[in-house]
Structures are given as structure tokens and as C-alpha cells.
Write a protein that holds these residues in place. Structure first.
Motif, short mmCIF file in Angstrom:
data_model
loop_
_atom_site.label_atom_id
_atom_site.label_comp_id
_atom_site.label_asym_id
_atom_site.label_seq_id
_atom_site.Cartn_x
_atom_site.Cartn_y
_atom_site.Cartn_z
N GLU A 151 -8.15 5.26 -6.05
CA GLU A 151 -7.68 4.56 -4.84
C GLU A 151 -8.11 3.10 -4.84
N GLU A 152 -9.26 2.79 -5.43
CA GLU A 152 -9.72 1.41 -5.48
C GLU A 152 -8.77 0.54 -6.30
N ARG A 159 0.84 -1.21 0.00
CA ARG A 159 0.00 0.00 0.00
C ARG A 159 0.87 1.25 0.00
N HIS A 183 2.07 4.91 -3.15
CA HIS A 183 2.13 6.35 -2.96
C HIS A 183 3.56 6.88 -2.98
N GLN A 224 -1.93 8.67 -11.39
CA GLN A 224 -2.96 9.04 -10.43
C GLN A 224 -4.20 8.15 -10.56
N ARG A 232 -5.59 1.16 -6.82
CA ARG A 232 -4.34 1.05 -6.05
C ARG A 232 -4.46 -0.02 -4.97
N GLU A 233 -5.59 -0.02 -4.30
CA GLU A 233 -5.80 -1.00 -3.23
C GLU A 233 -5.82 -2.42 -3.79
N TYR A 280 0.92 3.52 -11.17
CA TYR A 280 -0.19 3.86 -10.27
C TYR A 280 0.06 5.17 -9.55
N GLN A 281 1.30 5.59 -9.43
CA GLN A 281 1.63 6.87 -8.82
C GLN A 281 1.59 7.97 -9.87
#
Length: 239
Positions: A157-158, A48, A52, A154, A160-161, A150-151
Motif C-alpha cells: 500500500e505504501e 488513489r 485499486h 499486488q 501505491r500511495e 500496481y493492481q
């Protein structure tokens, strides 16, 4: 008959301890806090955090360090196998040594060769586990490279999770394969006591199970790892 009744019994006991503990540990990890369960949680947190970061240089370095450790064990296993095969070719000399030891039952060449052959198979199993772990750690390196998107892009968030959980799962499976290889070494050491006396195989197998259980469920490092997530040893509390 190659194996006596007592030898068959102790050999079965050895494999029951090994396979039985592996199944027990995998099942209990789902309901009880242990090293494998807390490491799974921490690996999810790790992935996780990766989502970021601007770069994953430090993360790739950590994976590389672990991969080198697993590679060392895989290489060592090849050397051990070479040694076992060499001794297998000179089993008669080993028989002479064993027969000179006190309190050791009379050894026969065929019996010793059988024991060495099984020992070789055990280390072959360990080699496959270590090499499969190496490959999976390589897969994690690929995922770290992909995670940059993924960074930079952008992503939601779903997404990325979801990516973090799947990447953590691959990392977790890599750790499990590495752990299986190490566990094989533990039981291989116990197995070697069979060359001295059948009863010693029973005792050493039981000791290995006890040591593994203590480290997995009762160790100090487990308590400290659990404390990082606010957990305590024992049953998992359902949220």
C-alpha cells in the motif's frame, strides 16, 4: 518616442495585474481553499482509486477528453496568431478604422504595430502553455498504463500511495499549465482594449483580476467542490 508616458504606465499596470495575480494565486493556494487547491486534493483521490482498479479505460477516456479540449485551444491560438500577423501586415488600414472611432486617441502606424506585436507575443505564450499541458496530459496517460502493475502485482500500500501522489502531481501540473493558458486568454482580451483607449486597458485589466479572483475563491462551484471533502471556503485548517 514610440510610447507616451501614459501608454507606458498602463502597459506596466497590465503586466503587473497579470503577473501579480498569477503569483498571488499560487502563493495563496497554499493557505486558502480555492479551485486549484481542492482540485489537487480530488486528483490525489482519483489516482488513489486508480490503484485499486482492474483497468483504467474510463480514466484514460477522461484524460483524453481534457486533452482534446486543450488541443482545441492550442489550435485556436494558432489561428488567432495568424489573424494578428495578418492585421500587423495591414496596420495602416487598422489605423484608419481606429481614427474614425469616437473618443479614441489619434492612432499612429508604429504605435499600432507595436501593440499588435505585443499581442502576438501574448498568444505565443498561450500556445506554449497549451502545448506543454498537452504533453503533460500525455505523461498522465503513460502513468495510467503503468498503474495496472500496481493492481496485478499486488504492490504494498505504501508503494501505491507514493505512485498515486506522484501521478496526481503530474496531473495537477498539467491542469495548472492549462489554467495558465486560459488566464492568458482572459488578459489578452483585456489587452485588446488598449487599441481603443489607454484608460480602458486599466479598467479591463482590473475587471479581469476581479473576475478571476471571484471564480477562484468565491464561486458557487468552489463551495460545492469543497463540500465533497467536507471543507468550507476560507483559510485551510491545519490538522
Amino acid at each position: 518616442m514610440l510610447l507616451s508616458v501614459i501608454d507606458i504606465i498602463v502597459l506596466l499596470f497590465f503586466f503587473v495585474c497579470w503577473i501579480g495575480y498569477s503569483l498571488f494565486a499560487r502563493k495563496r493556494a497554499k493557505t486558502t481553499h480555492c479551485l486549484s487547491s481542492i482540485l489537487c486534493e480530488l486528483r490525489i483521490d482519483w489516482m488513489r482509486n486508480v490503484m485499486h482498479k482492474d483497468n483504467q479505460i474510463a480514466d484514460a477516456s477522461l484524460i483524453g477528453n481534457v486533452e482534446r479540449t486543450v488541443t482545441f485551444f492550442a489550435s485556436s491560438t494558432i489561428l488567432v496568431l495568424a489573424g494578428v500577423i495578418t492585421v500587423l501586415a495591414h496596420a495602416d488600414q487598422l489605423v484608419n478604422v481606429l481614427n474614425e472611432l469616437p473618443l479614441t486617441p489619434t492612432a499612429h502606424v508604429n504605435m499600432v504595430q507595436f501593440k499588435l506585436a505585443v499581442l502576438a507575443l501574448i498568444f505565443i505564450y498561450a500556445f506554449f502553455k497549451f502545448t506543454w499541458a498537452i504533453r503533460q496530459f500525455g505523461f498522465v496517460s503513460v502513468l495510467l498504463g503503468v498503474s495496472v502493475n500496481y493492481q496485478q502485482n499486488q504492490r504494498p500500500e505504501e508503494e501505491r500511495e507514493e505512485f498515486a501522489r506522484h501521478a496526481a502531481k503530474v496531473l495537477d501540473q498539467s491542469g495548472h499549465e492549462y489554467n495558465k493558458g486560459l488566464r492568458t486568454y482572459y488578459f489578452a482580451l483585456a489587452y485588446m482594449s488598449w487599441f481603443l483607449h489607454p484608460v480602458m486597458l486599466v479598467v479591463s485589466s482590473a475587471i479581469v483580476v476581479w473576475v478571476l479572483y471571484r471564480r477562484e475563491y468565491k464561486s458557487r462551484v468552489l463551495r460545492d467542490l469543497l463540500a465533497t471533502k467536507g471543507f468550507v471556503p476560507g483559510k485551510k485548517v491545519k490538522e
